[in-house]
Design a protein around this motif. Structure first.
Motif, PDB file in Angstrom:
ATOM      1  N   ALA A  56      35.214 -33.221  37.830  1.00 24.97           N
ATOM      2  CA  ALA A  56      33.836 -33.522  38.220  1.00 24.97           C
ATOM      3  C   ALA A  56      32.899 -32.550  37.524  1.00 24.97           C
ATOM      4  O   ALA A  56      33.236 -31.387  37.316  1.00 24.97           O
ATOM      5  CB  ALA A  56      33.679 -33.413  39.740  1.00 24.97           C
ATOM      6  N   VAL A  57      31.733 -33.048  37.153  1.00 26.74           N
ATOM      7  CA  VAL A  57      30.679 -32.208  36.591  1.00 26.74           C
ATOM      8  C   VAL A  57      29.658 -31.966  37.695  1.00 26.74           C
ATOM      9  O   VAL A  57      29.060 -32.918  38.219  1.00 26.74           O
ATOM     10  CB  VAL A  57      30.017 -32.872  35.366  1.00 26.74           C
ATOM     11  N   SER A  97      26.147 -21.844  37.832  1.00 30.22           N
ATOM     12  CA  SER A  97      25.629 -22.635  36.723  1.00 30.22           C
ATOM     13  C   SER A  97      26.222 -24.041  36.829  1.00 30.22           C
ATOM     14  O   SER A  97      27.099 -24.285  37.665  1.00 30.22           O
ATOM     15  CB  SER A  97      26.048 -21.995  35.398  1.00 30.22           C
ATOM     16  N   PRO A  98      25.787 -24.982  36.008  1.00 32.97           N
ATOM     17  CA  PRO A  98      26.515 -26.258  35.945  1.00 32.97           C
ATOM     18  C   PRO A  98      27.984 -25.989  35.611  1.00 32.97           C
ATOM     19  O   PRO A  98      28.303 -25.144  34.773  1.00 32.97           O
ATOM     20  CB  PRO A  98      25.808 -26.999  34.815  1.00 32.97           C
ATOM     21  N   CYS A  99      28.884 -26.681  36.278  1.00 34.38           N
ATOM     22  CA  CYS A  99      30.322 -26.431  36.133  1.00 34.38           C
ATOM     23  C   CYS A  99      31.091 -27.735  35.941  1.00 34.38           C
ATOM     24  O   CYS A  99      30.702 -28.773  36.482  1.00 34.38           O
ATOM     25  CB  CYS A  99      30.888 -25.740  37.379  1.00 34.38           C
ATOM     26  N   ARG A 100      32.174 -27.632  35.188  1.00 36.06           N
ATOM     27  CA  ARG A 100      33.202 -28.662  35.205  1.00 36.06           C
ATOM     28  C   ARG A 100      34.321 -28.145  36.090  1.00 36.06           C
ATOM     29  O   ARG A 100      34.836 -27.039  35.885  1.00 36.06           O
ATOM     30  CB  ARG A 100      33.733 -28.950  33.800  1.00 36.06           C
ATOM     31  N   VAL A 101      34.684 -28.933  37.086  1.00 40.17           N
ATOM     32  CA  VAL A 101      35.674 -28.511  38.077  1.00 40.17           C
ATOM     33  C   VAL A 101      36.789 -29.550  38.131  1.00 40.17           C
ATOM     34  O   VAL A 101      36.526 -30.757  38.175  1.00 40.17           O
ATOM     35  CB  VAL A 101      35.032 -28.358  39.472  1.00 40.17           C
ATOM     36  N   PHE A 119      39.840 -30.935  40.343  1.00 42.79           N
ATOM     37  CA  PHE A 119      40.412 -30.929  41.693  1.00 42.79           C
ATOM     38  C   PHE A 119      41.875 -31.365  41.608  1.00 42.79           C
ATOM     39  O   PHE A 119      42.176 -32.489  41.166  1.00 42.79           O
ATOM     40  CB  PHE A 119      39.621 -31.861  42.613  1.00 42.79           C
ATOM     41  N   ILE A 120      42.773 -30.464  42.009  1.00 45.48           N
ATOM     42  CA  ILE A 120      44.211 -30.681  41.888  1.00 45.48           C
ATOM     43  C   ILE A 120      44.806 -30.864  43.276  1.00 45.48           C
ATOM     44  O   ILE A 120      44.660 -29.985  44.142  1.00 45.48           O
ATOM     45  CB  ILE A 120      44.891 -29.485  41.198  1.00 45.48           C
TER      46      ILE A 120
END
Length: 248
Positions: A38-39, A105-109, A111-112
């Protein structure tokens, strides 16, 4: 410095390989972990205190923080989180979260699912041991931050946190020649250091005047690494990074 947007760049793999060399099978297992990416915008909660998550969040890019709130709405940031970190890894075994994680900040995450993490730990004991090691290092960082906020003052307190961030960012190839991107606001530093934003501003101005740091927008440059370490009383032992000598 590797680009965090390069297709071959995996911050989790990079972080683990700063500690030990992965086998081909271990690397393949990490590369194929099921993950929903997710962004997220800046200042957005990823997980909240009291949640009972069924998945853990891997920071793929950007900056986040772990924090707690008082009953009166005051925030205490207890650690900054960077690419390669899984800030809620303890949720594998502690079913209710006792802290929140938010983007800075804006993040790319990524999820596992917990199920996938349990499986990879069982199939690859060295990866399981590495994850356990990461939770111990998180605890070491929390202890160091208690020491920092409780006993150091002013410039020394700020210098210590900046040294920590540079060493941790270097471990995932996000520092080059003591220059890095650091999109942390003065308000966020205040919540982490127990200062007011006005005090943070004064401390940063003093550090610039003393030649300890140079800033341009969100870019941070350390002109004299040894001097900054000395002012911050920084010993990287608590981070337990094999490559710490590169930055130290």
């Amino acid at each position: 410095m590797s680009s965090p947007f390069h297709p071959d760049y995996n911050p989790l793999i990079r972080k683990l390989e700063s500690v030990f060399t992965l086998t081909d099978d271990e690397r393949q297992a990490l590369e194929t972990l099921p993950m929903q990416v997710a962004v997220l915008k800046d200042h957005q909660d990823i997980v909240r205190e009291g949640d009972q998550p069924s998945r853990a969040c891997l920071i793929l890019s950007g900056f986040a923080c772990v924090y707690k709130m008082t009953a009166h709405g005051k925030r205490q940031i207890v650690s900054f989180t960077i690419a390669g970190d899984i800030p809620d890894l303890q949720s594998l075994h502690l079913k209710v979260l006792d802290n929140s994680v938010s983007t800075i900040s804006p993040c790319r995450v990524g999820f596992i699912p917990h199920e996938a993490l349990h499986d990879i730990c069982l199939r690859y004991p060295r990866i399981g041991a590495a994850f356990w090691r990461e939770t111990l290092i998180d605890a070491a960082i929390f202890r160091e931050w208690v020491m920092n906020v409780g006993q150091r003052e002013g410039v020394s307190r700020m210098a210590h946190v900046l040294c920590e961030l540079v060493v941790r960012l270097r471990a995932v190839d996000l520092v080059e020649d003591h220059v890095c991107d650091l999109p942390i606001t003065q308000v966020e530093f205040a919540d982490a250091l127990g200062f007011t934003p006005v005090h943070v501003n004064r401390v940063l101005q003093q550090m610039r005047a003393d030649g300890l740091i140079e800033t341009q927008g969100t870019r941070l440059r350390i002109p004299d690494w040894d001097k900054l370490k000395q002012v911050g009383e920084f010993d990287p032992t608590y981070l337990h990074l094999v490559r710490e000598d590169v930055a130290a």
